[in-house]
Scaffold this motif. Structure first.
Motif, PDB file in Angstrom:
ATOM      1  N   UNK A  74       3.803   3.125   0.167  1.00  0.00           N
ATOM      2  CA  UNK A  74       3.599   2.681   1.544  1.00  0.00           C
ATOM      3  C   UNK A  74       4.873   2.032   2.067  1.00  0.00           C
ATOM      4  N   UNK A  75       5.403   2.570   3.143  1.00  0.00           N
ATOM      5  CA  UNK A  75       6.630   2.044   3.738  1.00  0.00           C
ATOM      6  C   UNK A  75       6.361   1.598   5.163  1.00  0.00           C
ATOM      7  N   UNK A  76       6.752   0.376   5.474  1.00  0.00           N
ATOM      8  CA  UNK A  76       6.601  -0.163   6.824  1.00  0.00           C
ATOM      9  C   UNK A  76       7.973  -0.569   7.345  1.00  0.00           C
ATOM     10  N   UNK A  77       8.298  -0.079   8.525  1.00  0.00           N
ATOM     11  CA  UNK A  77       9.541  -0.562   9.114  1.00  0.00           C
ATOM     12  C   UNK A  77       9.296  -1.935   9.726  1.00  0.00           C
ATOM     13  N   UNK A  78      10.355  -2.571  10.198  1.00  0.00           N
ATOM     14  CA  UNK A  78      10.244  -3.949  10.687  1.00  0.00           C
ATOM     15  C   UNK A  78       9.304  -4.054  11.870  1.00  0.00           C
ATOM     16  N   UNK A  79       9.358  -3.062  12.761  1.00  0.00           N
ATOM     17  CA  UNK A  79       8.503  -3.109  13.955  1.00  0.00           C
ATOM     18  C   UNK A  79       7.026  -3.049  13.578  1.00  0.00           C
ATOM     19  N   UNK A  80       6.686  -2.161  12.622  1.00  0.00           N
ATOM     20  CA  UNK A  80       5.281  -2.050  12.201  1.00  0.00           C
ATOM     21  C   UNK A  80       4.826  -3.311  11.492  1.00  0.00           C
ATOM     22  N   UNK A  81       5.705  -3.874  10.660  1.00  0.00           N
ATOM     23  CA  UNK A  81       5.351  -5.103   9.959  1.00  0.00           C
ATOM     24  C   UNK A  81       5.086  -6.241  10.944  1.00  0.00           C
ATOM     25  N   UNK A  82       5.942  -6.382  11.958  1.00  0.00           N
ATOM     26  CA  UNK A  82       5.742  -7.421  12.966  1.00  0.00           C
ATOM     27  C   UNK A  82       4.453  -7.190  13.737  1.00  0.00           C
ATOM     28  N   UNK A  83       4.150  -5.915  14.009  1.00  0.00           N
ATOM     29  CA  UNK A  83       2.919  -5.613  14.734  1.00  0.00           C
ATOM     30  C   UNK A  83       1.694  -5.990  13.913  1.00  0.00           C
ATOM     31  N   UNK A  84       1.725  -5.696  12.599  1.00  0.00           N
ATOM     32  CA  UNK A  84       0.606  -6.066  11.736  1.00  0.00           C
ATOM     33  C   UNK A  84       0.425  -7.572  11.675  1.00  0.00           C
ATOM     34  N   UNK A  85       1.530  -8.323  11.603  1.00  0.00           N
ATOM     35  CA  UNK A  85       1.429  -9.778  11.584  1.00  0.00           C
ATOM     36  C   UNK A  85       0.850 -10.302  12.896  1.00  0.00           C
ATOM     37  N   UNK A  86       1.263  -9.683  14.002  1.00  0.00           N
ATOM     38  CA  UNK A  86       0.732 -10.095  15.296  1.00  0.00           C
ATOM     39  C   UNK A  86      -0.774  -9.843  15.370  1.00  0.00           C
ATOM     40  N   UNK A  87      -1.207  -8.683  14.872  1.00  0.00           N
ATOM     41  CA  UNK A  87      -2.637  -8.380  14.867  1.00  0.00           C
ATOM     42  C   UNK A  87      -3.407  -9.352  13.977  1.00  0.00           C
ATOM     43  N   UNK A  88      -2.806  -9.716  12.831  1.00  0.00           N
ATOM     44  CA  UNK A  88      -3.462 -10.672  11.927  1.00  0.00           C
ATOM     45  C   UNK A  88      -3.666 -12.014  12.614  1.00  0.00           C
ATOM     46  N   UNK A  89      -2.619 -12.498  13.293  1.00  0.00           N
ATOM     47  CA  UNK A  89      -2.737 -13.770  14.002  1.00  0.00           C
ATOM     48  C   UNK A  89      -3.788 -13.699  15.102  1.00  0.00           C
TER      49      UNK A  89
END
Length: 329
Positions: A74-89
């Motif tokens: 599983x590979x996540x670029x920085x934009x996807x990782x930031x989006x996932x963190x935003x959704x988590x919050x």
């Protein structure tokens, strides 16, 4: 509506996963039967050399499914990782606003029996680095005490190990290998490698502090930025300085949209989910969440009470649950 849609989507994923698991179990059963009926050569590749086309296809399908489920693929670029963190919050904020019981659920992690059930595969994935000063406790305990042998010489640790305070005098202490000699840090004696754990830290009256969790491998000597909490890959923290809150990990700052000076901060970490969450403890308001993946070492609570900050930061930083337990829910 968003919550219901998310639950429906998760239910669909769980059903598909169950279906895949059943197919894998059926394929493995057929392959096991084939092995029992066939003389297998020592060469491991002979397992996949069975002449029947159906069994060969089944083996290929099993390997393909296992490869797809490998976390390393599983590979996540920085934009996807930031989006996932935003959704988590956003999800945490929604849960807190809609579910009054969330405070009781998080408080229950302070009890003498944390709610955690993990299978054999979870435990084999979680590793910890042994150390003579690390006390590995059972998963049903979240009680921690600060380790004075790790404290910077300008920090005074209480006899109970539940608080740290800055003084403007360099104490003549043994130069232990695990002692921080530049950054004003101290970490807990206990290390945790599985379960869910929650602590609350009292920062009342302070104008500068850092708190979070860290691996025991965090650098402790010299002026490297990685010695500071959150500046390296070994730690996660939230910092309060000059009225601003910042979340740190890997040297990347995340400015938080809070201006109120909070009195008590909650820190929640979860194995094997790899989740680190910071909260304002009174109303259980999420401040920031890190999705760390699978932790590679055991975790220690880490504190920095900060310097005197123009004479306004003399109060200690206190672990509220260092010496007592709350009853189970």
């Amino acid at each position: 509506m968003e919550e219901r849609a998310a639950v429906t989507a998760l239910d669909g994923l769980m059903e598909r996963n169950c279906s895949l698991i059943q197919k894998i179990e059926q394929d493995l059963a057929r392959l096991t039967l084939a092995l029992d009926q066939t003389i297998v050569e020592p060469d491991t590749m002979s397992f996949f050399s069975y002449p029947e086309q159906e069994d060969t296809e089944s083996a290929d399908r099993v390997i393909h499914l296992l490869n797809q489920s490998d976390p390393s693929s599983v590979n996540l670029d920085e934009a996807k990782a930031e989006h996932l963190l935003s959704l988590t919050n956003s999800m945490l904020l929604l849960i807190c606003s809609q579910t009054p019981l969330i405070k009781k659920l998080l408080k229950s992690c302070q009890s003498s029996r944390s709610i955690s059930t993990f299978n054999h595969y979870n435990l084999t994935l979680l590793a910890s680095i042994p150390s003579k000063n690390v006390k590995h406790v059972s998963p049903d305990s979240s009680e921690v005490h600060l380790d004075p042998e790790t404290a910077h010489p300008k920090l005074v640790i209480s006899p109970q190990g539940d608080s740290a305070a800055y003084i403007d005098t360099w104490q003549q202490l043994p130069d232990q290998p695990l002692r921080f000699d530049t950054t004003l840090n101290v970490i807990s004696l206990e290390g945790f490698s599985f379960g869910r754990h929650y602590w609350e830290i009292d920062v009342t009256g302070k104008t500068y502090w850092e708190l979070g969790i860290t691996y025991p491998s965090i650098p402790r000597k010299g002026t490297s930025e990685h010695c500071w909490l959150g500046r390296g890959a070994e730690s996660w923290c939230v910092e309060f300085f000059d009225g601003e809150y910042t979340a740190w990990h890997g040297g990347v700052p995340h400015q938080l949209a809070f201006t109120k000076r909070f009195c008590r901060i909650g820190v929640l970490c979860s194995f094997p989910a790899g989740l680190v969450t910071f909260l304002e403890a009174e109303k259980m308001t999420p401040l920031f969440s890190f999705s760390a993946g699978i932790f590679s070492e055991c975790l220690h609570l880490a504190l920095c009470p900060g310097h005197d900050h123009n004479g306004n930061n003399a109060k200690p930083i206190i672990i509220c649950n260092a010496s007592f337990h709350k009853s189970d829910l």
